[in-house]
Design an enzyme around this catalytic site. Structure first.
Site, PDB file in Angstrom:
ATOM      1  N   THR A 528       0.835  -1.197   0.000  1.00  0.00           N
ATOM      2  CA  THR A 528       0.000   0.000   0.000  1.00  0.00           C
ATOM      3  C   THR A 528       0.870   1.247   0.000  1.00  0.00           C
ATOM      4  OG1 THR A 528      -1.620   1.279   1.265  1.00  0.00           O
ATOM      5  CG2 THR A 528      -0.171  -0.170   2.512  1.00  0.00           C
ATOM      6  N   SER A 563      -1.808   3.547  10.646  1.00  0.00           N
ATOM      7  CA  SER A 563      -2.794   2.703  11.309  1.00  0.00           C
ATOM      8  C   SER A 563      -2.160   1.345  11.565  1.00  0.00           C
ATOM      9  CB  SER A 563      -4.054   2.532  10.447  1.00  0.00           C
ATOM     10  OG  SER A 563      -3.781   1.703   9.325  1.00  0.00           O
ATOM     11  N   TYR A 565      -3.244  -1.357  10.446  1.00  0.00           N
ATOM     12  CA  TYR A 565      -3.238  -2.023   9.142  1.00  0.00           C
ATOM     13  C   TYR A 565      -1.999  -1.644   8.350  1.00  0.00           C
ATOM     14  CZ  TYR A 565      -4.014  -2.062   4.095  1.00  0.00           C
ATOM     15  OH  TYR A 565      -3.846  -2.195   2.744  1.00  0.00           O
ATOM     16  N   HIS A 566      -1.714  -0.342   8.250  1.00  0.00           N
ATOM     17  CA  HIS A 566      -0.545   0.092   7.494  1.00  0.00           C
ATOM     18  C   HIS A 566       0.748  -0.411   8.137  1.00  0.00           C
ATOM     19  CE1 HIS A 566      -3.536   3.180   6.055  1.00  0.00           C
ATOM     20  NE2 HIS A 566      -2.965   2.833   4.897  1.00  0.00           N
ATOM     21  N   LYS A 569       1.492  -3.837   6.981  1.00  0.00           N
ATOM     22  CA  LYS A 569       2.078  -3.836   5.640  1.00  0.00           C
ATOM     23  C   LYS A 569       3.573  -3.509   5.694  1.00  0.00           C
ATOM     24  CE  LYS A 569      -1.493  -4.597   2.891  1.00  0.00           C
ATOM     25  NZ  LYS A 569      -1.543  -5.702   1.904  1.00  0.00           N
TER      26      LYS A 569
END
Length: 777
Positions: A528, A563, A565-566, A569
């Site tokens: 991302t 976040s 989530y990030h 990644k």
């Protein structure tokens, strides 16, 4: 017809031994097994073709032997022929042993290449046109005895058919792990030893003089003569060469004894281990004619020798990138991929290797020349044919799976359907009605005739993932199988933990599966652009060159995740980069921007192939959400000041980028990063574009600012590079008025399915709690 005598036994034993050993060589029996399985023949048919080929092989070999005897008898009498044959056996056997001691062992039997494309014709013609000269001296030793000749042919025929059909039957049922590759390695030593023994015994015991000497006396006399003859010739040879001759003779004796000792030790070792080299040939379908692209000359024209020093490399390399290539001669009619299970010279199993070859003839010299040329591998030779799409039931995964299948890749979907579970947990639903994965796959096959394999399970379960890898054997893995929503990871502690565990551990399992089962596999990982954050400098594609205190280095671009989530990644990227360096894995990280749209050429073929379209505050992306809000008359929800700028791309470009990454794989050990987006927009830019497009359709569209639930800069500098995919051939679908019009009409078509209570954001970065939370419906 002549009668048999005791002195004939060494000849018959020699013929049987040589034919049995020679039949073990893979070029005799392995093509029958490979083609039989590739053509989906039954075992009985495969064995029949094998036996027929063996018969033709023996016939041609016998004709060669009879011709040689006839020519020899025109030169000298029978007694001289026998003596000549015996000496020829010894000389030929000695030459085989000498070649082995000089390091040139291994089978070098050369087969002709039939021009027929039919598998049966090719299989039986190759052995028929390839008589084995190894048995020629044995036929000469038979002489003019018709009974001996018939018996020799019968023994040769029985031995060849028995060994070839037995090995084909074993490999046909998956027992190809049992292959006596020590016979291939020590072929010349074995054959040479047998030939020498048969020649000596024939010379000693064969007596046509008819004198009154007993067999024992005659044998004693011949043994003494042979000893004196050999001693005299060796002495004369050493005298000619002087001191160097004596030294050379001593070295040869030492080397010979050492080699034989190692050889017998290897036999005992291999009989205990039954380790093997197993050769697989992958079928691929012709995209235009849908016919099996395998032709007999593709299989039977392969002759190669693998040296341990070359095959013990820690990772796969294509032939034209190998810095120390194995001396091999490869002749294939088209580009093909061969997977080889290798056994090192120390008995340790090596991982499967793929050798990608072009339509060229590579000798040692021409191979070295090609290595010195361009390092760019052509798409045709390096493009993998089997792609595993992890997360293939999701938004990007489903569109990608269909696109790759439509491009004639063999596709398998791996999914646990956890994304559908999220909808049930949070009371959400897709704007478009989406069918079950089974219905989708069945519909796709009915429309196109193309099959998509399905593996249902969680990649965090390594046992499941291992079985999927071993079953499908992917050439590339496209990894979409992660929790993809930043808001979902910020709902509460449990979902933050789930996001990190699912994403990081799942990717680690994929990396270990590649290392253990498909080391040559290319990983295409969806990253991302959010990993970079919003720095006040230009964002490079993965790496940045730094000048610091007079020194320069190229380093991974700094990450500023926003976040959990990030952050997952970012962890993924670091883990992949490390394994590429440590294990030689090749990987491409696609740092994708914000995706919009739902339709591709494939998903538009039938309503049961529709992709999901999220518009809620948890999984919906900005442009998709704005189009749905405009369609139902809801104000466009701009977070904060609306200056947040990101990279965007159409989902049709997502599938195109993935295909380009697969067709142009990273090098072994390379961690490659592409920034995957086509245009940059701020939230305010998108709101203006949707407002203008909506007004053209007669919609009353307006934008409002809502409190930003995220912790992020609302006005900032943003300039990201995205040239690498364009250089590979990406043809982007830019956000034009016509495309916006299409998106809005799509949203209007399904506006009755919109749940307006799911439009407003209700997940706050600052209010995340350790207490489990259920988002209100």
């Amino acid at each position: 017809m002549d009668t048999f005598s005791a002195e004939d036994l060494p000849k018959i034993g020699g013929i049987a031994t040589v034919s049995i050993l020679h039949s073990f060589i893979p070029t005799h029996w392995l093509p029958f097994s490979i083609v039989g399985r590739a053509q989906k023949w039954t075992l009985s048919r495969t064995l029949f073709v094998t036996a027929f080929g063996a018969v033709l092989h023996v016939v041609s070999t016998s004709l060669l032997g009879i011709t040689a005897i006839t020519m020899a008898n025109t030169i000298a009498g029978e007694e001289r022929v026998h003596k000549l044959a015996s000496l020829l056996l010894i000389v030929l056997g000695g030459s085989y042993i000498l070649l082995f001691l000089l390091g040139k062992g291994g089978h070098s039997h050369s087969h002709n290449h039939p021009m027929e494309k039919m598998a049966v014709a090719g299989l039986v013609l190759v052995p028929a046109l390839s008589p084995c000269a190894t048995t020629l001296p044995v036929f000469l030793a038979v002489g003019n005895s018709s009974s001996m000749m018939v018996l020799a042919i019968i023994v040769l025929l029985f031995s060849t058919i028995t060994v070839m059909t037995s090995l084909v039957a074993l490999s046909f049922y998956g027992a190809s792990q049992i292959k006596f590759h020590w016979i291939e390695r020590y072929d010349k030593l074995l054959v040479g030893t047998v030939l020498c023994l048969v020649g000596i015994l024939t010379l000693v015991f064969h007596d046509h003089e008819g004198g009154g000497h007993s067999i024992g006396e005659h044998s004693h006399r011949k043994l003494i003569g042979l000893k004196n003859y050999c001693s005299y010739n060796n002495y004369k040879h050493m005298l000619r060469r002087g001191p160097r001759g004596f030294l050379s003779a001593g070295c040869k004796v030492t080397i010979r004894l050492s080699s034989i000792k190692v050889f017998w030790a290897k036999i005992r070792h291999e009989l205990n281990r039954f380790l093997s080299l197993s050769l697989f040939c992958r079928l691929q379908r012709c995209s235009q004619h849908k016919k099996p692209a395998i032709i007999m000359t593709h299989l039977l024209s392969i002759h190669f020798t693998l040296k341990p020093s070359c095959i013990t490399r820690p990772y796969y390399q294509p032939y034209n990138r190998c810095s120390n290539p194995c001396p091999a001669s490869l002749l294939l009619c088209t580009s093909r991929s061969l997977s080889i299970n290798c056994i090192s010279h120390r008995g340790k199993p090596l991982r499967r290797r793929n050798f990608y070859v072009n339509s060229v003839h590579l000798t040692q010299e021409s191979q070295a020349q090609s290595l010195s040329g361009s390092s760019q591998v052509s798409n045709e030779s390096s493009k993998p044919k089997r792609v595993m799409v992890i997360g293939g039931d999701g938004y990007c995964g489903w569109a990608t799976a269909l696109h790759l299948s439509n491009k004639n890749y063999e596709v398998a979907i791996v999914d646990s359907f956890v994304r559908r579970l999220f909808d049930h947990q949070l009371g959400l639903d897709s704007l478009t009605p989406i069918s079950s994965i089974h219905t989708r796959i069945r519909r796709w096959k009915s429309l196109t005739g193309k099959n998509i394999e399905l593996y249902i399970g969680d990649i965090c379960d390594f046992d499941f993932l291992s079985e999927a890898f071993k079953s499908f054997e992917p050439d590339s893995v496209v990894h979409f199988g992660e929790q993809r929503s930043a808001p979902y990871s910020m709902i509460d502690r449990s979902r933050a933990v789930f996001t990190q565990k699912n994403n990081v551990l799942g990717t680690l399992n994929v990396l270990f599966a590649i290392k253990e089962f498909r080391e040559e596999c290319h990983l295409v990982k969806l990253g991302t652009m959010g990993e970079y954050g919003t720095p006040n400098i230009d964002i490079e594609e993965g790496y940045i060159t730094i000048n610091h205190n007079g020194r320069t280095d190229t380093l991974p671009y700094p990450k500023q995740a926003s976040s959990f989530y990030h952050l997952s990644k970012v962890h993924d990227s670091n883990n992949i980069a490390f394994t590429c360096k440590a294990w030689g894995i090749r990987a491409t990280d696609l740092n994708q921007g914000v995706v919009y749209g739902a339709r591709t050429d494939e998903t538009e073929m039938h309503e049961e192939l529709y992709n999901r379209f999220d518009y809620d505050g948890v999984f919906g992306t900005a442009l998709n959400r704005f189009c749905v809000q405009a369609a139902v008359g809801h104000p466009l929800t701009v977070y904060g000041k609306g200056g947040q700028t990101r990279g965007y791309l159409d989902i049709r470009d997502t599938v195109q980028c993935v295909e380009l990454a697969i067709a142009n794989p990273a090098r072994p050990g390379e961690f490659r990063v592409f920034n995957q987006f086509t245009e940059q927009f701020s939230v305010n830019d998108l709101a203006r574009l949707v407002t203008n497009a909506g007004e053209k359709l007669g919609l009353d569209v307006r934008a409002i600012s809502v409190p930003n639930p995220r912790v992020e800069a609302e006005e900032h500098y943003y300039s990201a590079k995205h040239t690498k995919l364009i250089e590979l051939g990406l043809k982007p679908h830019l956000l034009s008025d016509s495309l916006l019009d299409s998106l809005l009409n799509f949203a209007i078509r399904f506006k009755d399915r919109v749940d307006t209570t799911q439009i407003m954001p209700n997940v706050s970065w600052k209010k995340i709690s350790a207490k489990p939370k259920t988002v209100a419906a």
